[in-house]
Design an enzyme around this catalytic site. Structure first.
Site, mmCIF file in Angstrom:
data_model
loop_
_atom_site.group_PDB
_atom_site.id
_atom_site.type_symbol
_atom_site.label_atom_id
_atom_site.label_comp_id
_atom_site.label_asym_id
_atom_site.label_seq_id
_atom_site.Cartn_x
_atom_site.Cartn_y
_atom_site.Cartn_z
ATOM 1 N N SER A 158 0.832 -1.197 0.000
ATOM 2 C CA SER A 158 0.000 0.000 0.000
ATOM 3 C C SER A 158 0.876 1.260 0.000
ATOM 4 O O SER A 158 1.642 1.473 -0.931
ATOM 5 C CB SER A 158 -0.961 -0.046 1.197
ATOM 6 O OG SER A 158 -1.993 0.900 1.071
ATOM 7 N N ASP A 217 -10.183 -5.526 -3.353
ATOM 8 C CA ASP A 217 -9.591 -4.492 -2.496
ATOM 9 C C ASP A 217 -10.450 -3.224 -2.582
ATOM 10 O O ASP A 217 -10.586 -2.631 -3.649
ATOM 11 C CB ASP A 217 -8.169 -4.213 -3.000
ATOM 12 C CG ASP A 217 -7.378 -3.251 -2.131
ATOM 13 O OD1 ASP A 217 -7.993 -2.390 -1.469
ATOM 14 O OD2 ASP A 217 -6.137 -3.351 -2.133
ATOM 15 N N HIS A 234 -7.358 -6.017 0.868
ATOM 16 C CA HIS A 234 -6.163 -5.200 1.121
ATOM 17 C C HIS A 234 -5.400 -5.660 2.372
ATOM 18 O O HIS A 234 -4.401 -5.047 2.741
ATOM 19 C CB HIS A 234 -6.603 -3.733 1.302
ATOM 20 C CG HIS A 234 -5.524 -2.708 1.117
ATOM 21 N ND1 HIS A 234 -4.986 -2.394 -0.114
ATOM 22 C CD2 HIS A 234 -4.869 -1.909 2.005
ATOM 23 C CE1 HIS A 234 -4.063 -1.444 0.023
ATOM 24 N NE2 HIS A 234 -3.962 -1.135 1.299
#
Length: 282
Positions: A149, A226, A260
């Site tokens: 991320s 996600d 995620h």
């Protein structure tokens, strides 16, 4: 520079340790985790740096990703730093989860009141490697980087801004085009100011367009479910298009049903460590 050991635990024949030190770049105490595989007892090993995402500390990766067995087998020293300075007493540093504490975005801030402490880019690319090289049995010529991320963004920009420094790079659900996403706009305007042309220096999609370095082999895993992908925070298509134009190979894997979280990371972490070992142990 003095290191203070916080913890040490045996794991897959190696040692998972956490240290604290006084950072010159960040003007505060910082923690980082380091895994020393069994091979580190008898010789120098490659160093693989992991950069975590928003809200994380050095603990998230070492507790949740399940990377130790693969790192042990491939003989890799893995370093996982914190994601921002801590306890700097800056007004507003704890007001939101996506800016300030736990959200350094791996940039060197140029704006008050952040510029004294929020220098994560220089910390990751210069100060921390020097510290690791001086205190652990690493081969400084064999270094790679990966992340998740915000940390995937960090891994990509560190590689693209330093051609030849890292042998390989990979990322899980990276923020690929921060100048165009809400997270990036908030962080960059706060740390770097309102001149958007300066933001491009920390945007992988822009950096790859002028990348002069040797050939890269980039691995990216992205969960199809996600929420931040559908929210327009990650924008991998923009990065892939830029890489395609520059003829830089990217293996982009859209993983059906994955989100995620660290469950997603744990599922594919062995693939990523194998990807790096191919270059680090060559």
């Amino acid at each position: 520079m003095a290191l203070k050991q916080i913890s040490s635990n045996k794991c897959f024949g190696g040692l998972q340790k956490v240290f604290e030190h006084d950072s010159v770049e960040l003007s505060c105490k910082m923690k980082f985790a380091v895994y020393l595989p069994p091979k580190a007892e008898t010789g120098k090993c490659p160093a693989l740096y992991w950069l975590s995402g928003l809200t994380c500390t050095e603990q998230n990766f070492i507790l949740k990703s399940g990377y130790h067995q693969a790192a042990s087998e491939h003989g890799l020293i893995i370093i996982a730093p914190d994601t921002s300075p801590r306890g700097c007493n800056i007004k507003g540093e704890d007001d939101s989860w996506d800016f300030g504490t736990g959200a350094g975005f791996y940039v060197d801030a140029t704006e008050d009141p952040w510029k004294t402490n929020y220098r994560m880019y220089s910390y990751i690319t210069e100060e921390l490697p020097q510290l690791i090289n001086a205190n652990f049995p690493v081969d400084p010529q064999r270094m790679s980087i990966f992340g998740h991320s915000m940390g995937g963004h960090g891994a990509l920009i560190c590689t693209l801004k330093n051609p030849g420094k890292y042998k390989s790079v990979s990322a899980f659900a990276p923020i690929c085009n921060p100048v165009l996403c809400p997270w990036g706009k908030k962080a960059f305007s706060g740390y770097l100011g309102t001149d958007e042309s300066k933001w491009k220096a920390y945007d992988a999609t822009h950096l790859v367009k002028s990348y002069p370095g040797s050939q890269l082999d980039i691995l990216i895993d992205q969960g199809k479910d996600d929420q931040f992908l559908s929210d327009g925070q990650l924008l991998p298509d923009n990065f892939i298009a830029a890489c395609t134009e520059k003829k830089i190979p990217v293996v982009f894997r859209l993983q059906e049903g994955y989100d995620h979280s660290y469950y997603f990371i744990a599922t594919f972490i062995t693939d990523h460590i194998r990807h790096h070992a191919k270059y680090l142990n060559a």
